[in-house]
Write a protein that holds these residues in place. Structure first.
Motif, PDB file in Angstrom:
ATOM      1  N   UNK A 166       0.875  -1.290  -0.005  1.00  8.17           N
ATOM      2  CA  UNK A 166      -0.006  -0.075   0.066  1.00  8.17           C
ATOM      3  C   UNK A 166       0.809   1.166   0.156  1.00  8.17           C
ATOM      4  N   UNK A 167       2.054   1.187  -0.158  1.00  5.60           N
ATOM      5  CA  UNK A 167       3.044   2.328   0.163  1.00  5.60           C
ATOM      6  C   UNK A 167       2.894   3.046   1.275  1.00  5.60           C
ATOM      7  N   UNK A 168       2.591   4.525   1.177  1.00  4.10           N
ATOM      8  CA  UNK A 168       2.247   5.316   2.222  1.00  4.10           C
ATOM      9  C   UNK A 168       1.051   4.844   2.940  1.00  4.10           C
ATOM     10  N   UNK A 169       0.157   4.528   2.346  1.00  5.74           N
ATOM     11  CA  UNK A 169      -1.278   3.983   2.896  1.00  5.74           C
ATOM     12  C   UNK A 169      -1.121   2.737   3.915  1.00  5.74           C
ATOM     13  N   UNK A 170      -0.046   2.012   3.844  1.00  3.88           N
ATOM     14  CA  UNK A 170       0.054   0.830   4.296  1.00  3.88           C
ATOM     15  C   UNK A 170       0.141   0.912   5.864  1.00  3.88           C
ATOM     16  N   UNK A 184      -6.116   7.541   4.665  1.00 11.53           N
ATOM     17  CA  UNK A 184      -4.699   8.509   4.800  1.00 11.53           C
ATOM     18  C   UNK A 184      -5.154   9.927   4.656  1.00 11.53           C
ATOM     19  N   UNK A 185      -6.139  10.194   3.564  1.00  9.75           N
ATOM     20  CA  UNK A 185      -6.759  11.376   3.368  1.00  9.75           C
ATOM     21  C   UNK A 185      -7.155  11.940   4.837  1.00  9.75           C
ATOM     22  N   UNK A 186      -8.032  11.339   5.428  1.00  8.92           N
ATOM     23  CA  UNK A 186      -8.673  11.829   6.642  1.00  8.92           C
ATOM     24  C   UNK A 186      -7.429  12.115   7.694  1.00  8.92           C
ATOM     25  N   UNK A 187      -6.433  11.257   7.744  1.00 12.16           N
ATOM     26  CA  UNK A 187      -5.371  11.702   8.704  1.00 12.16           C
ATOM     27  C   UNK A 187      -4.552  12.696   8.395  1.00 12.16           C
ATOM     28  N   UNK A 188      -4.144  12.810   7.307  1.00  9.15           N
ATOM     29  CA  UNK A 188      -3.102  13.864   6.655  1.00  9.15           C
ATOM     30  C   UNK A 188      -3.806  14.911   6.166  1.00  9.15           C
ATOM     31  N   UNK A 189      -4.977  14.812   5.922  1.00  8.77           N
ATOM     32  CA  UNK A 189      -5.331  16.088   5.152  1.00  8.77           C
ATOM     33  C   UNK A 189      -5.101  16.337   3.509  1.00  8.77           C
ATOM     34  N   UNK A 190      -4.589  15.244   3.133  1.00  9.06           N
ATOM     35  CA  UNK A 190      -4.150  15.393   1.467  1.00  9.06           C
ATOM     36  C   UNK A 190      -4.429  14.125   0.957  1.00  9.06           C
ATOM     37  N   UNK A 191      -4.594  13.957  -0.352  1.00  8.06           N
ATOM     38  CA  UNK A 191      -4.652  12.512  -1.054  1.00  8.06           C
ATOM     39  C   UNK A 191      -3.179  11.772  -0.823  1.00  8.06           C
TER      40      UNK A 191
END
Length: 256
Positions: A166-170, A184-191
């Motif tokens: 999952x690369x950075x989403x793993x 990931x988007x919810x946690x970091x505020x970006x895609x």
């Protein structure tokens, strides 16, 4: 597969110490790309040099190496330092210039439709790219097409069900690529940079082995985990298990 004549040299390099060192450097892919890609460039040169020497007894000096998905050119100095003519192919102009490195000799084009003549390069190599294209085996066929008879096609790619799939989403990709991307988007505020279904896809070991074994114009010489120590290469031989534990699969195919 275990060790074969083509892997005999690289097998000596595939130690636990190397695996630990690379894993340490790989933590810096996002925060310090120079360190990450510098380590990957050195390891990629050693991989290709060893495999080619194992298959032919020759060094890379004077050969043409086509790197499919060469990105910003971090590998150029390493391969040119070994005497090879290094030609990267990259579809994204932003990615080509991301590191501010000279892009001389680079080709803008898709790996799924390489703008390169048939049988025109000695070695066609791709590192960690197949999982980023929607049709990886079309890309693999293109890589084999442009390789000269007797030359090598070396495809190294990240397996979806492995720890880095999952690369950075793993590791949340284990619950689904779309779920992991939204989380990931919810946690970091970006895609995420690698968006599932757009620039990241579910690619397995069985898929690659099936393609390589059925390629009419190629001969599968070796398949092994790229970043594992030599004593763990047997994992490739075990269906299902290899999908989770191999992490990154290398396919070495000789053009007929």
């Amino acid at each position: 597969m275990t060790s074969t004549p083509v892997t005999r040299l690289f097998a000596r390099r595939a130690t636990l110490r190397r695996s630990v060192r690379l894993l340490s450097d790989f933590r810096f892919e996002q925060s310090d790309p120079d360190r990450f890609y510098g380590a990957l460039a050195t390891d990629s040169l050693e991989l290709i040099d060893d495999l080619h020497a194992g298959a032919t007894g020759r060094s890379l000096d004077g050969l043409t190496v086509l790197d499919v998905g060469g990105g910003p050119g971090y590998f150029a100095d390493a391969f040119r330092g070994a005497g090879a003519t290094y030609v990267p192919v990259e579809p994204d102009p932003t990615e080509m210039h991301a590191a501010g490195l000279p892009a001389h000799g680079g080709i803008r084009g898709s790996g799924m439709a390489l703008p390169v003549r048939d049988a025109s390069v000695d070695i066609c190599f791709s590192s960690n790219v197949a999982e980023h294209v929607p049709h990886p085996w079309t890309m693999a066929a293109e890589m084999l097409r442009v390789t000269r008879p007797g030359g090598l096609m070396v495809l190294s790619y990240t397996l979806w069900w492995g720890p880095f799939g999952g690369h950075e989403t793993g590791p949340w990709h284990a619950f689904g690529g779309e779920y992991a991307a939204r989380r990931y988007a919810r946690k970091h505020g970006k895609e995420p940079k690698n968006r599932f279904g757009v620039s990241l896809f579910d690619v397995g070991a069985a898929d690659g082995l099936r393609w390589a074994r059925s390629a009419s114009d190629g001969e599968l010489l070796a398949a092994f985990p790229r970043y594992h120590p030599r004593w763990a290469w047997w994992l490739v031989k075990v269906p299902v298990v290899r999908e989770f534990l191999v992490s990154n699969l290398v396919l070495v195919v000789r053009k007929r």
